[in-house]
Design an enzyme around this catalytic site. Sequence first.
Site, PDB file in Angstrom:
ATOM      1  N   LYS A 152      60.923  55.083  32.132  1.00  0.00           N
ATOM      2  CA  LYS A 152      59.783  55.050  33.060  1.00  0.00           C
ATOM      3  C   LYS A 152      59.395  56.499  33.337  1.00  0.00           C
ATOM      4  O   LYS A 152      60.247  57.292  33.738  1.00  0.00           O
ATOM      5  CB  LYS A 152      60.176  54.332  34.345  1.00  0.00           C
ATOM      6  CG  LYS A 152      59.004  54.011  35.274  1.00  0.00           C
ATOM      7  CD  LYS A 152      59.466  53.052  36.373  1.00  0.00           C
ATOM      8  CE  LYS A 152      58.366  52.501  37.233  1.00  0.00           C
ATOM      9  NZ  LYS A 152      58.872  51.490  38.209  1.00  0.00           N
ATOM     10  N   TYR A 194      66.628  47.978  29.182  1.00  0.00           N
ATOM     11  CA  TYR A 194      65.494  47.358  28.490  1.00  0.00           C
ATOM     12  C   TYR A 194      65.680  45.847  28.517  1.00  0.00           C
ATOM     13  O   TYR A 194      66.707  45.331  28.068  1.00  0.00           O
ATOM     14  CB  TYR A 194      65.431  47.848  27.038  1.00  0.00           C
ATOM     15  CG  TYR A 194      64.436  47.095  26.184  1.00  0.00           C
ATOM     16  CD1 TYR A 194      64.852  46.365  25.071  1.00  0.00           C
ATOM     17  CD2 TYR A 194      63.076  47.086  26.500  1.00  0.00           C
ATOM     18  CE1 TYR A 194      63.928  45.654  24.292  1.00  0.00           C
ATOM     19  CE2 TYR A 194      62.153  46.384  25.732  1.00  0.00           C
ATOM     20  CZ  TYR A 194      62.598  45.665  24.639  1.00  0.00           C
ATOM     21  OH  TYR A 194      61.687  44.961  23.891  1.00  0.00           O
ATOM     22  N   ASP A 239      59.778  42.625  47.588  1.00  0.00           N
ATOM     23  CA  ASP A 239      58.616  42.506  46.687  1.00  0.00           C
ATOM     24  C   ASP A 239      58.931  41.568  45.529  1.00  0.00           C
ATOM     25  O   ASP A 239      58.647  41.876  44.376  1.00  0.00           O
ATOM     26  CB  ASP A 239      58.250  43.921  46.174  1.00  0.00           C
ATOM     27  CG  ASP A 239      56.786  43.979  45.764  1.00  0.00           C
ATOM     28  OD1 ASP A 239      56.370  44.978  45.179  1.00  0.00           O
ATOM     29  OD2 ASP A 239      56.067  42.996  46.004  1.00  0.00           O
ATOM     30  N   ASP A 264      61.917  46.996  39.554  1.00  0.00           N
ATOM     31  CA  ASP A 264      60.973  47.625  40.475  1.00  0.00           C
ATOM     32  C   ASP A 264      61.405  47.552  41.933  1.00  0.00           C
ATOM     33  O   ASP A 264      60.900  46.736  42.706  1.00  0.00           O
ATOM     34  CB  ASP A 264      59.608  46.952  40.321  1.00  0.00           C
ATOM     35  CG  ASP A 264      58.505  47.850  40.873  1.00  0.00           C
ATOM     36  OD1 ASP A 264      57.341  47.599  40.601  1.00  0.00           O
ATOM     37  OD2 ASP A 264      58.877  48.826  41.565  1.00  0.00           O
TER      38      ASP A 264
END
Length: 278
Positions: free
Chosen positions: A44, A94, A138, A156
């Site tokens: 990222k 990944y 989230d 995330d």
Amino acid sequence: NTRPQPYRHWTIDDFEIGRKLGQGKFGHVYLAREKQSGYIIALKVLYKEEINSMAVERQLRREVEIQSSLRHTNILRLFGYFDDETRVFLILEYASKGELFEELQLKKRFMESVAAKYVTQLAQALLYLHHKRVIHRDIKPENLLLGLRGELKIADFGWSVKTDVQESRRSTLCGTLDYLPPEMIEGKKHDVSADLWSLGVLLYEMICGKPPFEDAENSQETCRRIVNVDISYPDFVSKEARDLIQKLLQYKSAHRIPLRQVLEHPLIKRYEHLNKSK
Ligand SMILES: CC(=O)NC[C@@H]1CCN(c2c(Cl)cnc3[nH]c(-c4cn(C)nc4C)nc23)C1
């Protein structure tokens, strides 16, 4: 091939960069291979000039600190990070089967046995997170990835917090309101049960193909429907599924069914034989 070690001082030259996998909130994510071990990771990349505000920098530090401390098969690993003059790089696990969101868009909606499998995995990840006193805040299909065996991985952690830091949401959330519990809409204090509400919204969306409070019109309407818990079920939704969704989407956070009881619910128990790790 040994997994990349977090303590090493990595540089971009340690990696061969592959295709762009997509972009998160603040950066681009690339497939990459660590040259020495051949290990495949997701890299990222965030540009420092975009991380100029203190709030974003604090949020990034929190994401890195929290995610690198977690070890659970249903939580995307963060192996390490490094930076150069202009960029910050996060070395992430990944997830080879991509975003749950894509699969949901492709399939329109999941069979209840598939939704039950994902809810089971998510509940186990949330039990672990809440045990570590972390609220994700989230949980939505865009933040859920799929590993090699189709297992769900929460990614995330940009909005996660350690619960000892009780904060009402100051900074506005970017993206959809669909998953926010009433207490976060109303800017009140929230705790781990905020993730229970989001689990209910996700279960509804996986079975019905769209979130319960979605209102194409405007966000005020969506907020009104959330605080009124204004839900309707298509007739193909089983009574067990309605029961579990309704027990998660309780206005009062204290009334939401706890995670351990989610894992014992008839909807989940009915498909348990399918979801036992094969
Ligand atoms: C939660 C989040 O940050 N989402 C945005 C980023 C997009 C790619 N990111 C990935 C991250 Cl951070 C990790 N693994 C991934 N695998 C994939 C992917 C695999 N296929 C076949 N297709 C895709 C896409 N993407 C990722 C995350």
